[in-house]
Design a protein around this motif. Sequence first.
Motif, short mmCIF file in Angstrom:
data_model
loop_
_atom_site.label_atom_id
_atom_site.label_comp_id
_atom_site.label_asym_id
_atom_site.label_seq_id
_atom_site.Cartn_x
_atom_site.Cartn_y
_atom_site.Cartn_z
N SER A 341 0.82 -1.21 0.00
CA SER A 341 0.00 0.00 0.00
C SER A 341 0.86 1.26 0.00
CB SER A 341 -0.94 -0.01 1.21
OG SER A 341 -0.20 -0.08 2.42
N VAL A 342 1.94 1.29 0.79
CA VAL A 342 2.82 2.46 0.80
C VAL A 342 3.58 2.56 -0.51
CG1 VAL A 342 4.81 3.50 1.94
CG2 VAL A 342 3.02 2.47 3.31
N VAL A 343 3.95 1.42 -1.09
CA VAL A 343 4.61 1.41 -2.40
C VAL A 343 3.74 2.11 -3.43
CG1 VAL A 343 5.22 -0.10 -4.32
CG2 VAL A 343 6.08 -0.60 -2.06
N HIS A 344 2.47 1.72 -3.47
CA HIS A 344 1.54 2.32 -4.42
C HIS A 344 1.37 3.81 -4.16
CE1 HIS A 344 -2.67 2.11 -6.51
NE2 HIS A 344 -1.73 2.58 -7.31
N ALA A 345 1.27 4.15 -2.88
CA ALA A 345 1.06 5.55 -2.52
C ALA A 345 2.23 6.43 -2.96
CB ALA A 345 0.86 5.68 -1.01
N LEU A 346 3.45 5.97 -2.78
CA LEU A 346 4.63 6.77 -3.13
C LEU A 346 4.81 6.85 -4.64
CD1 LEU A 346 7.18 5.55 -0.42
CD2 LEU A 346 5.76 7.60 -0.41
N MET A 347 4.51 5.78 -5.34
CA MET A 347 4.66 5.80 -6.80
C MET A 347 3.69 6.78 -7.45
SD MET A 347 5.38 1.79 -7.72
CE MET A 347 5.48 2.14 -9.48
N GLU A 348 2.59 7.07 -6.76
CA GLU A 348 1.59 7.99 -7.32
C GLU A 348 2.15 9.40 -7.49
OE1 GLU A 348 -2.79 6.34 -6.01
OE2 GLU A 348 -1.66 7.52 -4.55
N ILE A 349 3.18 9.75 -6.73
CA ILE A 349 3.74 11.10 -6.87
C ILE A 349 5.12 11.08 -7.53
CG2 ILE A 349 2.46 11.99 -4.90
CD1 ILE A 349 5.13 11.88 -3.36
N GLY A 350 5.44 9.95 -8.16
CA GLY A 350 6.67 9.90 -8.95
C GLY A 350 7.90 9.42 -8.23
N ILE A 351 7.76 8.90 -7.02
CA ILE A 351 8.91 8.37 -6.28
C ILE A 351 9.22 6.96 -6.77
CG2 ILE A 351 9.69 7.59 -4.00
CD1 ILE A 351 8.23 9.91 -2.76
N GLU A 352 10.49 6.66 -6.92
CA GLU A 352 10.94 5.35 -7.40
C GLU A 352 11.20 4.43 -6.22
OE1 GLU A 352 14.75 3.32 -9.75
OE2 GLU A 352 14.47 5.51 -9.73
N ILE A 353 10.71 3.18 -6.31
CA ILE A 353 10.92 2.18 -5.27
C ILE A 353 12.08 1.29 -5.68
CG2 ILE A 353 9.87 0.38 -3.88
CD1 ILE A 353 8.56 3.11 -3.54
#
Length: 496
Positions: A341-353
């Motif tokens: 869930s946090v992975v998805h949330a961060l990717m929504e604003i362009g952050i790379e995992i």
Amino acid sequence: MSSLNTKIQHVFNEPACENNQGKDVKARKKGCSKPLTPGAAAGGCAFDGAKIVLQPITDVAHLIHAPLACEGNSWDNRGTASSGPTLWRTSFTTDLTELDVVMGRGERKLFKAIREIKEAYTPPAIFVYSSCVTELIGDDIEAVCKRATEKFALPVVPVNAPGFAGSKNLGNKLAGEALLEHVIGTAEPDDAGPYDINILGEFNLSGEFWLVKPLLDRLGIRVRACIPGDARYFDIACAHRARAAMMVCSTALINLARKMEQRWDIPFFEGSFYGITDTSEALRQISQLLVKKGADPEILGRTEALIAEEEAIGWKKLAAYRPRLEGKRVLLNTGGVKSWSVVHALMEIGIEIVGTSVKKSTVEDKERIKHILKDDNHMFEQMAPRELYAMLSEHKADIMLSGGRTQFIALKAKTPWLDINQERQHPYAGYDGMVELVRQIDLAIHNPIWRQVREPAPWDCQPAVREELPRTKRETTTLHVVQEFTGTTADDRGEW
């Protein structure tokens, strides 16, 4: 002891667990947990896991039948928050001594402790926890609790989860079994309605569920019971009258959700309140389940209107951070629902995992990560501290999100770190929580301290060596300086 073994085996053979569904009958009988080895419960034993699930029930007295150290090591083990009662913050223990064990006074001491708590605090219920010591010496806490319930006209709930039984996750499930057997369904509400729901596996860490509950209130949806975050005993006792349920952390209480569906026909789904998109999807699924259970379909339209309004506000706030964070690399060292869930949330604003731990994640969680990241190359079951340090010191990530246990690895590698686990100081759930999470990441990454600590220390710097000038030029320079200082010429002062 045999009854405890039966309960443990029953919990291991969880039909709703994705792990067990893929096994044959023979493999399923062995349970879904790895064999225990000495020291395996160091990260949290079964007693600790049961306490984590039940202690946030705020108006209940939690009594530990054990030597003093058991309660001292487990008290206040999570940053849950209460909007009312504070009894759960009071520590109760029978404080068994060697003499109590030798003389067989454990059960008598437990009964006396229950009476004293009842007279001094008059709680709506008392939860009694067994421990390694009391289980080994054979104290029958179920018999004592049954007798105390009859004597004092007060629910006294036995929680059989001694530490040696297994891991923290097993203790979570045994706590759920205790609620099913002794609490849920023991009271009837006088205001049950078609918009009542349960939230399971939500711990209200740093009060983050309070960012979500106003959204449900605006939709006319009542949380009959939030188990266990900021819960009340009566609400949990009436939880069987809810119409639908949302499972936030399936690894902890999947057995509770499944059995409530079987016994009281309460359908559930697993969702997340982390991130803009996942919060919206959770609200949609809650409304859809309620409509299936007989609620007015007009709630679907109101839900979409609320989502549109909140998403517009949330994305507008996040837009200010996108230029500063887009392309930044995050290493996520956590597990469970946060692993996807946090992975998805961060990717929504362009952050790379660049990596996410899946040590405590279910098979379904892992499949969600694969779908979000498009591959499984960024997933790791467990990364040794040495490997974590190497990854961070080589600047393969701009920040690490994890729990307090690994913060010093990041600090040693001179890498920004943010607490995402239970010790966190800020709420990250819901639309406002997502904005807060991004704000904290921005503050951590752009903190000027990191630029300073990465520079060589002054005592490690070699003094600059001045380049040697030709002799004639040095003499000319010296003459010029003397002239400026004295205001005279060489001719006025004679020979040097």
